[in-house]
Design a protein around this motif. Structure first.
Motif, PDB file in Angstrom:
ATOM      1  N   LEU A 135       0.798  -1.223   0.000  1.00 31.56           N
ATOM      2  CA  LEU A 135       0.000   0.000   0.000  1.00 31.56           C
ATOM      3  C   LEU A 135       0.833   1.277   0.000  1.00 31.56           C
ATOM      4  CD1 LEU A 135      -2.708  -0.957   2.681  1.00 31.56           C
ATOM      5  CD2 LEU A 135      -2.826  -1.246   0.209  1.00 31.56           C
ATOM      6  N   PHE A 138       0.627   3.843  -2.766  1.00 28.76           N
ATOM      7  CA  PHE A 138      -0.681   4.493  -2.872  1.00 28.76           C
ATOM      8  C   PHE A 138      -0.742   5.701  -1.937  1.00 28.76           C
ATOM      9  CE2 PHE A 138      -1.495   0.441  -4.749  1.00 28.76           C
ATOM     10  CZ  PHE A 138      -2.465   0.673  -5.699  1.00 28.76           C
ATOM     11  N   ILE A 272      -5.787  -3.911  -2.268  1.00 30.71           N
ATOM     12  CA  ILE A 272      -5.949  -2.473  -2.124  1.00 30.71           C
ATOM     13  C   ILE A 272      -7.404  -2.117  -1.836  1.00 30.71           C
ATOM     14  CG2 ILE A 272      -5.481  -0.242  -3.179  1.00 30.71           C
ATOM     15  CD1 ILE A 272      -3.024  -2.127  -2.852  1.00 30.71           C
ATOM     16  N   LEU A 330      -6.852   4.984   2.004  1.00 32.31           N
ATOM     17  CA  LEU A 330      -6.024   3.940   2.608  1.00 32.31           C
ATOM     18  C   LEU A 330      -5.132   4.458   3.743  1.00 32.31           C
ATOM     19  CD1 LEU A 330      -4.961   2.105  -0.673  1.00 32.31           C
ATOM     20  CD2 LEU A 330      -6.422   1.172   1.125  1.00 32.31           C
TER      21      LEU A 330
END
Length: 390
Positions: A135, A138, A272, A330
């Motif tokens: 992650l 991101f 994700i 996220l």
């Protein structure tokens, strides 16, 4: 179903929508590249989107409903990238056979129970470190997107910071609305060219080519396993969902085998988008986050049936807006897993090695960095254990 209706919340429904939006917008272009490499016509490409939408919709909805957990599935983006570079020279019917073979391998792995046992050998801090590595980019993309669309991304960030104080449960909703409003006010935004049509499935009988099946089908299975399913299980475990993953892998394999003749090349657990649906931003009560899985299933099915319309709609939103939305959604998951990965001193160094290997993107023998991150982390842990025992 009465309990389902009472558990529905706006934040969980929007989390499912955001997961579908990001899932489609971030990688649908790679799917079309894979379709081109397989020799698909325009009608076949629409069939691909419809088959993928139906498969993801059905597995998300029914698995989430059955297990009362946000079980989020997706197409294999690394698998699509592999196919885009590996299917040149193969006929479309031979490509279909490759998809069926890879799906059958996933089915065998799930039915045998090996995948479930494999995942239980991995300590939670190492799994969390691997997930953070997956992650990480991101989260970084929030700020790299500032260069391409500074005003849009800054407004989205400001909306996030304010909503976290005033309406923390609906922070992602506010960010999504802010991003959409900003895009609508862009002078180049044009919805007029978006086609309005319903897709259609096209069946193609597979042709079996042994060398192609082994040369592309096995790598497709391995890439999907290491890059998608393992991180997907890490998301579920990090959120304390102890669903029987072997059963879920079996159903993704069944879905692939059944829908491959229509273009459903590979289904797997998402990572994700699953993280978006399993965090506190989705719902404070973990027992009610399964609504996000149901929501994602419905939106995936709608996207599949809409086909060309959805692809055209997603193309209107700039990549920087989608990247910023994904990263902001996220942030909570990245922070929580960073803490879980490095909180216990016993696992700190193995977790660090896992994180650094995963985030590096290194690939050996065509196998993704997430797999090697876990391998190197477990190796360090084993060496430490042996050293302490001696």
């Amino acid at each position: 179903m009465r309990n389902v209706f009472s558990d529905i919340s706006l934040s969980a429904v929007v989390a499912g929508f955001v997961a579908v939006l990001i899932g489609f917008a971030s990688s649908v272009a790679i799917v079309f590249q894979a379709a081109d490499a397989a020799g698909a016509t325009d009608a076949m490409k629409v069939s691909w989107i419809m088959a993928l939408g139906i498969g993801m919709g059905a597995t998300c909805f029914f698995l989430s409903l059955w297990y009362k957990a946000p079980v989020i599935t997706a197409w294999s983006t690394p698998g699509a990238a592999l196919l885009a570079t590996s299917l040149n020279g193969a006929s479309y019917a031979e490509s279909i056979a490759v998809f069926i073979f890879a799906g059958a391998l996933a089915l065998i792995l799930g039915v045998s129970g090996l995948f479930d046992r494999l995942m239980r050998w991995i300590p939670l801090p190492i799994a969390c470190a691997m997930l953070v590595g997956v992650l990480f980019n991101f989260g970084v993309a929030i700020f790299t997107s500032l260069e391409a669309s500074p005003v849009v991304v800054l407004v989205m960030l400001l909306a996030y910071l304010i909503s976290k104080v005033i309406l923390p449960r609906y922070a992602v909703i506010v960010v999504l609305m802010a991003g959409v409003i900003m895009v609508l006010f862009q002078p180049h935004t044009n919805f007029a060219d978006i086609p309005l049509s319903i897709g259609a499935l096209e069946w193609v009988m597979p042709e079996w080519n042994t060398s192609l099946i082994l040369g592309v089908g096995v790598p497709l299975f391995i890439v999907t396993l290491t890059s998608q399913n393992i991180p997907g299980v890490a998301v579920m475990r990090a959120s304390n969902y102890e669903t029987p993953v072997s059963n879920i892998i079996s159903w993704t394999g069944v879905s692939t085998v059944l829908l491959a003749p229509f273009g459903g090349f590979a289904f797997n657990l998402a990572a994700i988008t699953a993280a978006i649906c399993s965090g506190d931003e989705c719902h404070r009560d973990p027992l009610k986050r399964y609504i996000a899985g149901l929501s994602a299933g419905v939106f995936y099915a709608i996207a599949g049936f809409a086909g060309a319309t959805v692809v055209g709609l997603f193309s209107v939103f700039p990549a920087s807006m989608i990247a910023a939305l994904a990263g902001i959604a996220l942030l909570g998951t990245i922070g929580a897993n960073l803490k879980a990965a490095f909180d216990d001193e016993r696992y700190r160094e193995p977790a660090l090695i896992t994180f650094l290997t995963t985030v590096s993107g290194v690939s050996f023998f065509g196998v993704a960095s997430a797999f090697w991150g876990i391998c190197f982390g477990l190796l360090i842990l084993m060496i430490q254990t042996i050293k302490k025992a001696s």
